[in-house]
Design a protein around this motif. Structure first.
Motif, PDB file in Angstrom:
ATOM      1  N   VAL A 249      20.053  28.229 -30.350  1.00  0.00           N
ATOM      2  CA  VAL A 249      19.091  28.808 -31.294  1.00  0.00           C
ATOM      3  C   VAL A 249      18.323  27.690 -31.987  1.00  0.00           C
ATOM      4  O   VAL A 249      18.918  26.788 -32.575  1.00  0.00           O
ATOM      5  N   ALA A 250      16.997  27.743 -31.932  1.00  0.00           N
ATOM      6  CA  ALA A 250      16.141  26.745 -32.569  1.00  0.00           C
ATOM      7  C   ALA A 250      15.210  27.429 -33.556  1.00  0.00           C
ATOM      8  O   ALA A 250      14.719  28.529 -33.296  1.00  0.00           O
TER       9      ALA A 250
ATOM     10  N   GLU B 239       2.834  13.069 -29.830  1.00  0.00           N
ATOM     11  CA  GLU B 239       3.991  12.814 -28.977  1.00  0.00           C
ATOM     12  C   GLU B 239       5.170  12.277 -29.792  1.00  0.00           C
ATOM     13  O   GLU B 239       6.333  12.532 -29.445  1.00  0.00           O
ATOM     14  N   GLY B 240       4.878  11.564 -30.881  1.00  0.00           N
ATOM     15  CA  GLY B 240       5.954  11.097 -31.752  1.00  0.00           C
ATOM     16  C   GLY B 240       6.674  12.250 -32.413  1.00  0.00           C
ATOM     17  O   GLY B 240       7.911  12.288 -32.476  1.00  0.00           O
TER      18      GLY B 240
ATOM     19  N   GLY C  43      12.042  16.402 -31.559  1.00  0.00           N
ATOM     20  CA  GLY C  43      12.724  17.672 -31.319  1.00  0.00           C
ATOM     21  C   GLY C  43      13.871  17.572 -30.337  1.00  0.00           C
ATOM     22  O   GLY C  43      14.595  18.550 -30.130  1.00  0.00           O
ATOM     23  N   ARG C  44      14.049  16.418 -29.739  1.00  0.00           N
ATOM     24  CA  ARG C  44      15.130  16.243 -28.779  1.00  0.00           C
ATOM     25  C   ARG C  44      16.480  16.431 -29.459  1.00  0.00           C
ATOM     26  O   ARG C  44      16.726  15.883 -30.540  1.00  0.00           O
ATOM     27  N   VAL C  45      17.356  17.213 -28.861  1.00  0.00           N
ATOM     28  CA  VAL C  45      18.666  17.511 -29.440  1.00  0.00           C
ATOM     29  C   VAL C  45      19.445  16.226 -29.689  1.00  0.00           C
ATOM     30  O   VAL C  45      19.491  15.333 -28.834  1.00  0.00           O
TER      31      VAL C  45
ATOM     32  N   ALA D 173       5.818  22.743 -29.813  1.00  0.00           N
ATOM     33  CA  ALA D 173       6.261  21.864 -28.726  1.00  0.00           C
ATOM     34  C   ALA D 173       7.506  21.086 -29.139  1.00  0.00           C
ATOM     35  O   ALA D 173       8.431  20.899 -28.332  1.00  0.00           O
ATOM     36  N   LYS D 174       7.545  20.620 -30.385  1.00  0.00           N
ATOM     37  CA  LYS D 174       8.734  19.931 -30.892  1.00  0.00           C
ATOM     38  C   LYS D 174       9.951  20.839 -30.824  1.00  0.00           C
ATOM     39  O   LYS D 174      11.046  20.423 -30.415  1.00  0.00           O
TER      40      LYS D 174
END
Length: 233
Positions: A76-77, A94-95, A100-102, A143-144
């Motif tokens: 869940v995000a 892009e930064g 958002g990477r887990v 997107a993040k």
């Protein structure tokens, strides 16, 4: 079969304060786009935070694909409200999306590009956030959120500051995400025709007033209003 089930959720911010949510039960099915509507103070943001595990209910339980939320929280995000972020912070698109990477693990170029393409802003990857329009910033934030490994996405008022054409474009994007198999739950102030884009609508005002198709929910709310005004007597 429901993918996320919340049963009898009750919540207050302190023992002395009034209930923000009272016996709220909802079901979200995989691959659907669901709207959560209600007035200011209805408890919409609080419900999303409960469903993502940021808050713990005073009562009730949340299950994701048959597992307790505490075990399945990574599925869940939550995309927060736009007003909670500092859009003047000196960072590129892009930064931001990479954040958002887990577990903040390093993202690959392919993963980053895929997230940007899904929301239609790959051409803006090198631009700073403060040079984008409100709609483009919202896409970057989405997107993040998509960079996580989640399959259920909770979006808190993503269209509140967008003009009608930009809002329509954003709805097309999240419609495509649901059609691709993701479960998307959107807190919204939109009513009327705008809800026709959703598979399901849940009307909330501390408790669930109505739940079902857009037409069924609108009929239910009209009936409640009618009874409250004694026009059906």
């Amino acid at each position: 079969m429901a993918f996320l089930i919340a049963e009898d959720l009750t919540y207050s911010y302190s023992k002395q304060s009034q209930l923000v949510l009272n016996d709220v039960s909802i079901e979200l099915t995989q691959g659907t786009l669901t709207a959560l509507v209600g007035p200011n103070g209805a408890g919409k943001s609080t419900l999303l935070r409960l469903l993502q595990g940021q808050l713990k209910p005073n009562k009730g339980q949340i299950m994701v694909d048959g597992n307790p939320l505490i075990i399945a929280r990574n599925q869940v995000a939550l995309m927060p409200q736009r007003g909670l972020l500092n859009w003047r912070f000196p960072i590129t698109v892009e930064g931001l999306v990479s954040l958002g990477r887990v577990n903040h693990s390093r993202s690959t170029c392919c993963e980053l590009e895929a997230a940007l393409q899904r929301v239609g802003i790959s051409d803006f990857a090198k631009r700073r956030l403060d040079t984008l329009s409100g709609g483009q910033q919202q896409r970057a934030l989405l997107a993040k959120t998509l960079m996580s490994s989640a399959s259920i996405f909770l979006l808190d008022e993503p269209c509140s500051s967008l003009d009608p054409p930009t809002r329509e474009q954003f709805l097309i994007i999240i419609r495509q995400l649901a059609d691709a198999g993701l479960t998307v739950f959107v807190s919204s102030h939109d009513w009327g025709k705008a809800l026709s884009a959703y598979d399901k609508v849940i009307a909330l005002d501390k408790t669930v007033l109505a739940s079902g198709s857009p037409n069924d929910v609108q009929d239910s709310l009209d009936s409640i209003t009618c009874m409250g005004n004694h026009c059906c007597a």
